[in-house]
Write a protein that holds these residues in place. Structure first.
Motif, PDB file in Angstrom:
ATOM      1  N   PHE A 161      45.105  37.389  32.334  1.00  0.00           N
ATOM      2  CA  PHE A 161      45.617  36.484  31.310  1.00  0.00           C
ATOM      3  C   PHE A 161      47.094  36.177  31.512  1.00  0.00           C
ATOM      4  CE2 PHE A 161      41.905  38.169  28.960  1.00  0.00           C
ATOM      5  CZ  PHE A 161      41.286  36.961  28.707  1.00  0.00           C
ATOM      6  N   TRP A 162      47.821  37.062  32.186  1.00  0.00           N
ATOM      7  CA  TRP A 162      49.265  36.884  32.351  1.00  0.00           C
ATOM      8  C   TRP A 162      49.686  36.561  33.785  1.00  0.00           C
ATOM      9  CZ3 TRP A 162      47.308  41.082  29.532  1.00  0.00           C
ATOM     10  CH2 TRP A 162      47.443  40.937  28.157  1.00  0.00           C
ATOM     11  N   MET A 163      48.800  36.754  34.741  1.00  0.00           N
ATOM     12  CA  MET A 163      49.153  36.531  36.144  1.00  0.00           C
ATOM     13  C   MET A 163      48.697  35.148  36.594  1.00  0.00           C
ATOM     14  SD  MET A 163      47.996  40.262  37.549  1.00  0.00           S
ATOM     15  CE  MET A 163      48.266  39.883  39.252  1.00  0.00           C
ATOM     16  N   GLU A 164      49.476  34.536  37.438  1.00  0.00           N
ATOM     17  CA  GLU A 164      49.108  33.248  38.043  1.00  0.00           C
ATOM     18  C   GLU A 164      48.583  33.529  39.450  1.00  0.00           C
ATOM     19  OE1 GLU A 164      49.000  30.190  36.819  1.00  0.00           O
ATOM     20  OE2 GLU A 164      49.557  31.026  34.870  1.00  0.00           O
ATOM     21  N   LEU A 165      47.271  33.476  39.622  1.00  0.00           N
ATOM     22  CA  LEU A 165      46.642  33.741  40.908  1.00  0.00           C
ATOM     23  C   LEU A 165      45.791  32.544  41.316  1.00  0.00           C
ATOM     24  CD1 LEU A 165      45.402  37.344  40.095  1.00  0.00           C
ATOM     25  CD2 LEU A 165      47.359  36.747  41.497  1.00  0.00           C
ATOM     26  N   ASP A 166      45.454  32.495  42.613  1.00  0.00           N
ATOM     27  CA  ASP A 166      44.562  31.425  43.049  1.00  0.00           C
ATOM     28  C   ASP A 166      43.141  31.725  42.561  1.00  0.00           C
ATOM     29  OD1 ASP A 166      43.455  32.421  46.278  1.00  0.00           O
ATOM     30  OD2 ASP A 166      44.555  33.640  44.833  1.00  0.00           O
ATOM     31  N   SER A 167      42.281  30.740  42.637  1.00  0.00           N
ATOM     32  CA  SER A 167      40.951  30.864  42.028  1.00  0.00           C
ATOM     33  C   SER A 167      40.075  31.899  42.726  1.00  0.00           C
ATOM     34  CB  SER A 167      40.265  29.506  42.009  1.00  0.00           C
ATOM     35  OG  SER A 167      40.121  29.016  43.316  1.00  0.00           O
ATOM     36  N   VAL A 168      40.216  32.076  44.022  1.00  0.00           N
ATOM     37  CA  VAL A 168      39.382  33.048  44.737  1.00  0.00           C
ATOM     38  C   VAL A 168      39.742  34.468  44.315  1.00  0.00           C
ATOM     39  CG1 VAL A 168      38.781  33.937  47.015  1.00  0.00           C
ATOM     40  CG2 VAL A 168      39.044  31.493  46.682  1.00  0.00           C
ATOM     41  N   THR A 169      41.022  34.754  44.209  1.00  0.00           N
ATOM     42  CA  THR A 169      41.464  36.084  43.780  1.00  0.00           C
ATOM     43  C   THR A 169      41.065  36.339  42.331  1.00  0.00           C
ATOM     44  OG1 THR A 169      43.334  35.879  45.279  1.00  0.00           O
ATOM     45  CG2 THR A 169      43.454  37.608  43.620  1.00  0.00           C
ATOM     46  N   ARG A 170      41.212  35.341  41.496  1.00  0.00           N
ATOM     47  CA  ARG A 170      40.837  35.476  40.081  1.00  0.00           C
ATOM     48  C   ARG A 170      39.331  35.743  39.957  1.00  0.00           C
ATOM     49  NH1 ARG A 170      43.253  34.075  35.311  1.00  0.00           N
ATOM     50  NH2 ARG A 170      45.037  33.338  36.473  1.00  0.00           N
ATOM     51  N   LEU A 171      38.521  35.036  40.731  1.00  0.00           N
ATOM     52  CA  LEU A 171      37.075  35.249  40.706  1.00  0.00           C
ATOM     53  C   LEU A 171      36.713  36.644  41.194  1.00  0.00           C
ATOM     54  CD1 LEU A 171      34.209  34.097  40.293  1.00  0.00           C
ATOM     55  CD2 LEU A 171      34.325  33.288  42.658  1.00  0.00           C
ATOM     56  N   ALA A 172      37.348  37.098  42.268  1.00  0.00           N
ATOM     57  CA  ALA A 172      37.052  38.425  42.805  1.00  0.00           C
ATOM     58  C   ALA A 172      37.407  39.523  41.804  1.00  0.00           C
ATOM     59  CB  ALA A 172      37.810  38.632  44.109  1.00  0.00           C
ATOM     60  N   ILE A 173      38.564  39.430  41.181  1.00  0.00           N
ATOM     61  CA  ILE A 173      38.978  40.439  40.207  1.00  0.00           C
ATOM     62  C   ILE A 173      38.045  40.425  39.000  1.00  0.00           C
ATOM     63  CG2 ILE A 173      40.810  41.085  38.592  1.00  0.00           C
ATOM     64  CD1 ILE A 173      42.813  40.138  40.721  1.00  0.00           C
ATOM     65  N   ALA A 174      37.678  39.248  38.528  1.00  0.00           N
ATOM     66  CA  ALA A 174      36.801  39.152  37.367  1.00  0.00           C
ATOM     67  C   ALA A 174      35.398  39.676  37.684  1.00  0.00           C
ATOM     68  CB  ALA A 174      36.738  37.705  36.883  1.00  0.00           C
ATOM     69  N   LEU A 175      34.890  39.424  38.881  1.00  0.00           N
ATOM     70  CA  LEU A 175      33.576  39.936  39.249  1.00  0.00           C
ATOM     71  C   LEU A 175      33.572  41.454  39.370  1.00  0.00           C
ATOM     72  CD1 LEU A 175      32.328  37.309  41.850  1.00  0.00           C
ATOM     73  CD2 LEU A 175      31.442  37.731  39.559  1.00  0.00           C
ATOM     74  N   VAL A 176      34.601  42.008  39.986  1.00  0.00           N
ATOM     75  CA  VAL A 176      34.701  43.470  40.086  1.00  0.00           C
ATOM     76  C   VAL A 176      34.826  44.084  38.694  1.00  0.00           C
ATOM     77  CG1 VAL A 176      36.165  45.355  40.911  1.00  0.00           C
ATOM     78  CG2 VAL A 176      35.579  43.478  42.437  1.00  0.00           C
ATOM     79  N   SER A 177      35.582  43.446  37.822  1.00  0.00           N
ATOM     80  CA  SER A 177      35.725  43.932  36.446  1.00  0.00           C
ATOM     81  C   SER A 177      34.380  43.934  35.726  1.00  0.00           C
ATOM     82  CB  SER A 177      36.710  43.063  35.672  1.00  0.00           C
ATOM     83  OG  SER A 177      37.963  43.076  36.284  1.00  0.00           O
ATOM     84  N   ASN A 178      33.589  42.895  35.914  1.00  0.00           N
ATOM     85  CA  ASN A 178      32.270  42.843  35.287  1.00  0.00           C
ATOM     86  C   ASN A 178      31.336  43.905  35.831  1.00  0.00           C
ATOM     87  OD1 ASN A 178      31.980  40.963  33.185  1.00  0.00           O
ATOM     88  ND2 ASN A 178      32.311  39.319  34.643  1.00  0.00           N
ATOM     89  N   VAL A 179      31.376  44.141  37.127  1.00  0.00           N
ATOM     90  CA  VAL A 179      30.532  45.185  37.712  1.00  0.00           C
ATOM     91  C   VAL A 179      30.927  46.553  37.165  1.00  0.00           C
ATOM     92  CG1 VAL A 179      29.960  46.358  39.870  1.00  0.00           C
ATOM     93  CG2 VAL A 179      29.939  43.873  39.768  1.00  0.00           C
ATOM     94  N   LEU A 180      32.225  46.796  37.022  1.00  0.00           N
ATOM     95  CA  LEU A 180      32.673  48.060  36.428  1.00  0.00           C
ATOM     96  C   LEU A 180      32.164  48.210  35.001  1.00  0.00           C
ATOM     97  CD1 LEU A 180      36.359  48.322  37.678  1.00  0.00           C
ATOM     98  CD2 LEU A 180      34.514  49.908  38.167  1.00  0.00           C
ATOM     99  N   ASN A 181      32.260  47.152  34.205  1.00  0.00           N
ATOM    100  CA  ASN A 181      31.770  47.222  32.825  1.00  0.00           C
ATOM    101  C   ASN A 181      30.258  47.403  32.765  1.00  0.00           C
ATOM    102  OD1 ASN A 181      34.203  47.133  31.572  1.00  0.00           O
ATOM    103  ND2 ASN A 181      34.144  44.961  31.123  1.00  0.00           N
ATOM    104  N   LEU A 182      29.523  46.766  33.663  1.00  0.00           N
ATOM    105  CA  LEU A 182      28.074  46.948  33.682  1.00  0.00           C
ATOM    106  C   LEU A 182      27.710  48.382  34.061  1.00  0.00           C
ATOM    107  CD1 LEU A 182      26.926  43.612  35.312  1.00  0.00           C
ATOM    108  CD2 LEU A 182      26.566  44.345  32.964  1.00  0.00           C
ATOM    109  N   ALA A 183      28.450  48.970  34.989  1.00  0.00           N
ATOM    110  CA  ALA A 183      28.182  50.348  35.383  1.00  0.00           C
ATOM    111  C   ALA A 183      28.500  51.325  34.253  1.00  0.00           C
ATOM    112  CB  ALA A 183      28.981  50.701  36.628  1.00  0.00           C
ATOM    113  N   VAL A 184      29.617  51.124  33.589  1.00  0.00           N
ATOM    114  CA  VAL A 184      29.978  51.986  32.454  1.00  0.00           C
ATOM    115  C   VAL A 184      28.972  51.811  31.321  1.00  0.00           C
ATOM    116  CG1 VAL A 184      31.721  52.365  30.667  1.00  0.00           C
ATOM    117  CG2 VAL A 184      32.414  52.126  33.034  1.00  0.00           C
TER     118      VAL A 184
END
Length: 91
Positions: free
Chosen positions: A59-82
């Motif tokens: 929400f606070w970082m300005e990143l390119d779309s590929v990096t933003r997608l990768a971080i968001a996907l990894v975050s979702n996988v972590l939440n699904l595992a938890v």
């Protein structure tokens, strides 16, 4: 109360999995085509929200779309595992 939580944990986890899948589909053009939307309507906001708290810095970082997608996907996988770990807690 404990019986209610025990009975509701799998439907709640299923609802979160469904929300994660739909938010992932909104973040990639192939998913948008499957949903019948235009490819220029890509949005990372639902994917970032379902990935909280791991995706909070997006929400606070300005990143390119590929990096933003990768971080968001990894975050979702972590939440699904938890979430799976919590849903299977006392089985």
């Amino acid at each position: 109360m404990e019986r209610t939580i025990r009975a509701a944990r799998w439907p709640l986890y299923g609802a979160f999995v469904l929300a994660s899948v739909v938010s992932t589909m909104l973040a990639v053009p192939i998913g948008l085509a499957t949903l019948g939307m235009e490819p220029n309507q890509v949005t990372f906001l639902p994917l970032t929200v379902t990935g909280l708290p791991w995706s909070g810095p997006l929400f606070w970082m300005e990143l390119d779309s590929v990096t933003r997608l990768a971080i968001a996907l990894v975050s979702n996988v972590l939440n699904l595992a938890v979430g799976l770990m919590l849903a299977r807690g006392s089985d």
